[in-house]
Design a protein around this motif. Structure first.
Motif, PDB file in Angstrom:
ATOM      1  N   UNK A  36       5.605  33.842 -22.615  1.00 12.12           N
ATOM      2  CA  UNK A  36       4.328  34.153 -23.247  1.00 12.12           C
ATOM      3  C   UNK A  36       4.519  34.889 -24.558  1.00 12.12           C
ATOM      4  N   UNK A  37       5.556  35.713 -24.643  1.00 10.49           N
ATOM      5  CA  UNK A  37       5.850  36.471 -25.861  1.00 10.49           C
ATOM      6  C   UNK A  37       7.356  36.731 -25.927  1.00 10.49           C
ATOM      7  N   UNK A  38       8.094  35.986 -26.759  1.00 11.20           N
ATOM      8  CA  UNK A  38       9.554  36.163 -26.846  1.00 11.20           C
ATOM      9  C   UNK A  38       9.978  37.584 -27.188  1.00 11.20           C
ATOM     10  N   UNK A  39       9.096  38.363 -27.818  1.00 11.32           N
ATOM     11  CA  UNK A  39       9.447  39.748 -28.149  1.00 11.32           C
ATOM     12  C   UNK A  39       9.716  40.568 -26.888  1.00 11.32           C
ATOM     13  N   UNK A  40       9.116  40.169 -25.780  1.00 11.48           N
ATOM     14  CA  UNK A  40       9.354  40.873 -24.521  1.00 11.48           C
ATOM     15  C   UNK A  40      10.805  40.668 -24.084  1.00 11.48           C
ATOM     16  N   UNK A  89      17.284  46.674 -23.940  1.00 11.04           N
ATOM     17  CA  UNK A  89      17.102  47.734 -22.954  1.00 11.04           C
ATOM     18  C   UNK A  89      16.055  48.752 -23.397  1.00 11.04           C
ATOM     19  N   UNK A  90      14.996  48.241 -24.005  1.00 11.67           N
ATOM     20  CA  UNK A  90      13.857  49.069 -24.398  1.00 11.67           C
ATOM     21  C   UNK A  90      12.749  48.823 -23.376  1.00 11.67           C
ATOM     22  N   UNK A  91      12.790  49.563 -22.278  1.00 14.45           N
ATOM     23  CA  UNK A  91      11.866  49.342 -21.180  1.00 14.45           C
ATOM     24  C   UNK A  91      10.418  49.578 -21.565  1.00 14.45           C
ATOM     25  N   UNK A  92      10.147  50.607 -22.358  1.00 15.42           N
ATOM     26  CA  UNK A  92       8.765  50.907 -22.712  1.00 15.42           C
ATOM     27  C   UNK A  92       8.154  49.789 -23.550  1.00 15.42           C
ATOM     28  N   UNK A  93       8.938  49.248 -24.498  1.00 17.05           N
ATOM     29  CA  UNK A  93       8.420  48.161 -25.329  1.00 17.05           C
ATOM     30  C   UNK A  93       8.149  46.918 -24.486  1.00 17.05           C
ATOM     31  N   UNK A  94       9.031  46.637 -23.532  1.00 14.92           N
ATOM     32  CA  UNK A  94       8.807  45.486 -22.654  1.00 14.92           C
ATOM     33  C   UNK A  94       7.563  45.681 -21.797  1.00 14.92           C
TER      34      UNK A  94
END
Length: 350
Positions: free
Chosen positions: A45-49, A56-61
């Motif tokens: 749905x969103x490759x940025x995820x 390893x940026x859990x908050x951004x994911x």
């Protein structure tokens, strides 16, 4: 009475095939952000995820996953009638990313998102699930302080669109016949459900990966919620349709349903479940009556009395509002190009 049931293969971020203010109830369980089995779906749905997970940026994911769900919440605000109810079954996630273990509070994020869209939160339900193992903690065993409790519950968040309840015509049969028994009300409207267990859905035709991705909740959950928050003939929407458990519950409960599902494989599996609906609906209704009669017997043994008799069943009831209860069962199912037409009759209990 007849009900219609439609399911669309498509993305629930766009519910344009559903008219404005045409749905009375939403019952759904979305993919849970930060649960690994749904990483690929969110990344599609969103490759940025996917990039955030790789970094390893859990908050951004976490934020990115909820951004995708919030596009669906926007659509729910549009299609629900004023006073309509949305029930969202969601669990929090625990995960180690970049060497750090933490909880990702999905329920809190969903709660905030609905409030931002003008929904009033109503008292929610904690559904206590059976533990998957005997271990009650994660971490360093018996040595404090680095062990963590195991999550054994999920939330059923309940929201009303706007600040006013739905209005009905005086004495509406479709409302009073859909009443629940006094003891059901006491059990169903408790804020903790310990009497609903998880179950493996039957996906005989599916491969192992499909079975894992279904993650369906027990039929009892959507059936209860449909009985609690809608009347006969209302329309129930599930934007994350999965194996169609909400649709089955709606068929058993005498409500219309609409579903959206991205994966065609789930739609194919549902075709194999339709034949069981008449027997299933009859079984669900009879079980409710049998449980009520068992309650009557227990109360009488304890010296209790009843002032009222049910109009359609040979059983006493606790309140005047229960007298008109008339359970429905699916008598016949006609498959149409755009879904199913179900013919309902009153449940007869010999």
């Amino acid at each position: 009475m007849e009900t219609t049931h439609r399911v669309f293969a498509g993305d629930s971020r766009d519910l344009s095939r559903v008219a404005d203010e045409s749905v009375e109830l939403v019952v759904t369980s979305p993919p849970y952000p930060m649960i690994e089995m749904w990483d690929d779906l969110f990344t599609e749905l969103d490759p940025a995820i996917g990039d955030a997970l790789a970094d390893e940026d859990g908050q951004a994911a976490f934020d990115g996953m909820h951004d995708q769900l919030e596009s669906v919440w926007d659509e729910l605000e549009r299609v629900l009638v004023d006073g309509g109810i949305a029930c969202i079954n969601v669990g929090d996630a625990t995960r180690s990313i970049d060497g750090s273990f933490r909880v990702y509070p999905n329920h809190a994020r969903v709660l905030a998102a609905f409030e931002e869209r003008g929904f009033d939160p109503l008292p929610d339900v904690l559904w206590r699930k059976p533990a998957n193992s005997a271990a009650k903690f994660m971490g360093s065993g018996m040595i404090p302080p680095n062990a963590y409790v195991t999550l054994e519950h999920e939330y059923i968040l309940v929201f009303r669109k706007g600040d006013q309840r739905r209005a009905f015509e005086p004495g509406a049969d479709r409302r009073y016949e859909a009443a629940f028994f006094w003891e059901e009300r006491n059990r169903w409207f408790s804020d903790v459900w310990t009497d609903v267990t998880g179950e493996l859905q039957s996906l005989e035709e599916a491969d192992d990966e499909l079975r894992e991705r279904s993650a369906a909740y027990p039929l009892e959950i959507p059936y209860r919620l449909i009985c609690m928050y809608s009347a006969y003939g209302d329309t129930v929407l599930d934007p994350f349709w999965g194996t169609g458990t909400t649709a089955l519950a709606a068929m058993c409960a005498g409500r219309n349903s609409i579903g959206f599902e991205l994966e065609d494989a789930f739609l194919e599996v549902f075709d194999d479940r339709i034949d069981d609906v008449p027997a299933l609906s009859r079984s669900v209704g009879r079980a409710r009556l049998e449980r009520h009669r068992a309650f009557v017997e227990r109360r009488r043994q304890d010296g209790g009395a009843f002032e009222y008799e049910a109009d359609y069943y040979e059983t006493p009831v606790m309140t005047d509002m229960e007298r008109g209860i008339r359970l429905r069962e699916a008598r016949a199912i006609d498959e149409r190009d755009d879904g199913y037409l179900v013919d309902h009759g009153p449940l007869v209990f010999e």
